[in-house]
Design a protein around this motif. Sequence first.
Motif, PDB file in Angstrom:
ATOM      1  N   GLY A   1      -5.067  -3.215   7.764  1.00  0.00           N
ATOM      2  CA  GLY A   1      -5.431  -3.207   6.353  1.00  0.00           C
ATOM      3  C   GLY A   1      -5.091  -1.917   5.643  1.00  0.00           C
ATOM      4  O   GLY A   1      -5.525  -1.700   4.509  1.00  0.00           O
ATOM      5  N   ALA A   2      -4.344  -1.048   6.316  1.00  0.00           N
ATOM      6  CA  ALA A   2      -4.035   0.258   5.733  1.00  0.00           C
ATOM      7  C   ALA A   2      -2.565   0.593   5.938  1.00  0.00           C
ATOM      8  O   ALA A   2      -1.929   0.132   6.884  1.00  0.00           O
ATOM      9  N   THR A   3      -2.044   1.407   5.043  1.00  0.00           N
ATOM     10  CA  THR A   3      -0.694   1.947   5.174  1.00  0.00           C
ATOM     11  C   THR A   3      -0.768   3.461   5.079  1.00  0.00           C
ATOM     12  O   THR A   3      -1.375   3.997   4.141  1.00  0.00           O
ATOM     13  N   LEU A   4      -0.200   4.144   6.049  1.00  0.00           N
ATOM     14  CA  LEU A   4      -0.085   5.591   5.979  1.00  0.00           C
ATOM     15  C   LEU A   4       1.107   5.906   5.078  1.00  0.00           C
ATOM     16  O   LEU A   4       2.258   5.891   5.502  1.00  0.00           O
ATOM     17  N   ALA A   5       0.805   6.156   3.816  1.00  0.00           N
ATOM     18  CA  ALA A   5       1.854   6.249   2.799  1.00  0.00           C
ATOM     19  C   ALA A   5       2.444   7.641   2.659  1.00  0.00           C
ATOM     20  O   ALA A   5       3.494   7.799   2.031  1.00  0.00           O
ATOM     21  N   GLY A   6       1.795   8.644   3.218  1.00  0.00           N
ATOM     22  CA  GLY A   6       2.340   9.986   3.091  1.00  0.00           C
ATOM     23  C   GLY A   6       1.446  11.011   3.747  1.00  0.00           C
ATOM     24  O   GLY A   6       0.267  10.762   4.023  1.00  0.00           O
ATOM     25  N   VAL A   7       2.018  12.188   4.010  1.00  0.00           N
ATOM     26  CA  VAL A   7       1.320  13.302   4.645  1.00  0.00           C
ATOM     27  C   VAL A   7       1.522  14.550   3.810  1.00  0.00           C
ATOM     28  O   VAL A   7       2.640  14.833   3.353  1.00  0.00           O
TER      29      VAL A   7
END
Length: 319
Positions: free
Chosen positions: A42-48
């Motif tokens: 249910g989540a996206t690691l979209a950036g750091v």
Amino acid sequence: MDNGETVDTRDEGARMGLRFGLLGTGYWAAETHAAALDAHPGATLAGVWGRDAVKAAALAERYGTRAYEDFEALLDDVDAVAIALPPHIQGDLALRAARAGKHLLLDKPLALSTLAADAVVAETEARGLASVVFFTSRFSDNVVDFVDSAAAEGGWHGVRATLFASIFEPGNPYGGSRWRQQKGGLWDVGPHVLSLVLPVLGPVTQVTAMAGPRDTVHMLTRHESGAVGSFAVTVDAAPEAKAFEVVLHGDRGWVPVPGGDRSPVQAFGTAVDRLLAQVEGEVGDPCDVRFGRDVVAVLEAAEASVRLGRAVGVDEALG
């Protein structure tokens, strides 16, 4: 391939889930936060984003996402932030993220002062944002069930808690952490113990604390319920003295609080679940920023008591 059909990009976006920006590039950020977000359906690691651009780029490449040099640019591209940074930095960034309308998945402790924590709480509540503070064991089902049952049952007179960690052994990934070196076990492992005790014994009104050998802090807490807590914490215990024990006492006798039965990555995945539940309409969470603020208030009072050499009321420690 173009087959003449229209692709609904909104559905594709929905399948991406909540877009998270990860703030931090250290061991905990990489091995727990990023790993759990990358695996969560249910989540996206979209950036750091991190204070070290080289480390941010390496972490982003590892998880197939984008590194941001500008914090505000990351905020523009995400729905929520997960923060794995020292608490004095987290408090400021969490406030800025909340002002930008982003949901908050924070590490413990929320901040290093009650005033800073209050600002995050006020902004989050004013904007109707979801929030979770990650006290690791509070995201294991066996601990959740125990704490809920113990709180409902009542009849507790107090708690005896010892958390002696030894992070300065060779190879420990947290031993080089400057904020842990400066603030010690009270602020690093103290939140874990308090997160188990406050829901059961209730709010703290007064704290007495003193420092001991090997950077140990010994703390007594008086609760509104009349219960009294006894705590001893350090991150510089001798390796042979490491311990983690939290035992309630009262009408039932002595009852140990169980340890969490999930790995940090699994527990963080549950924290993401609970943040998503709020985004989808569930009201509040037992470990939201308001609870995180209450933990900070106790820690700040304990620190003041050590400094002043006397008992300190929790409200007295503000500021």
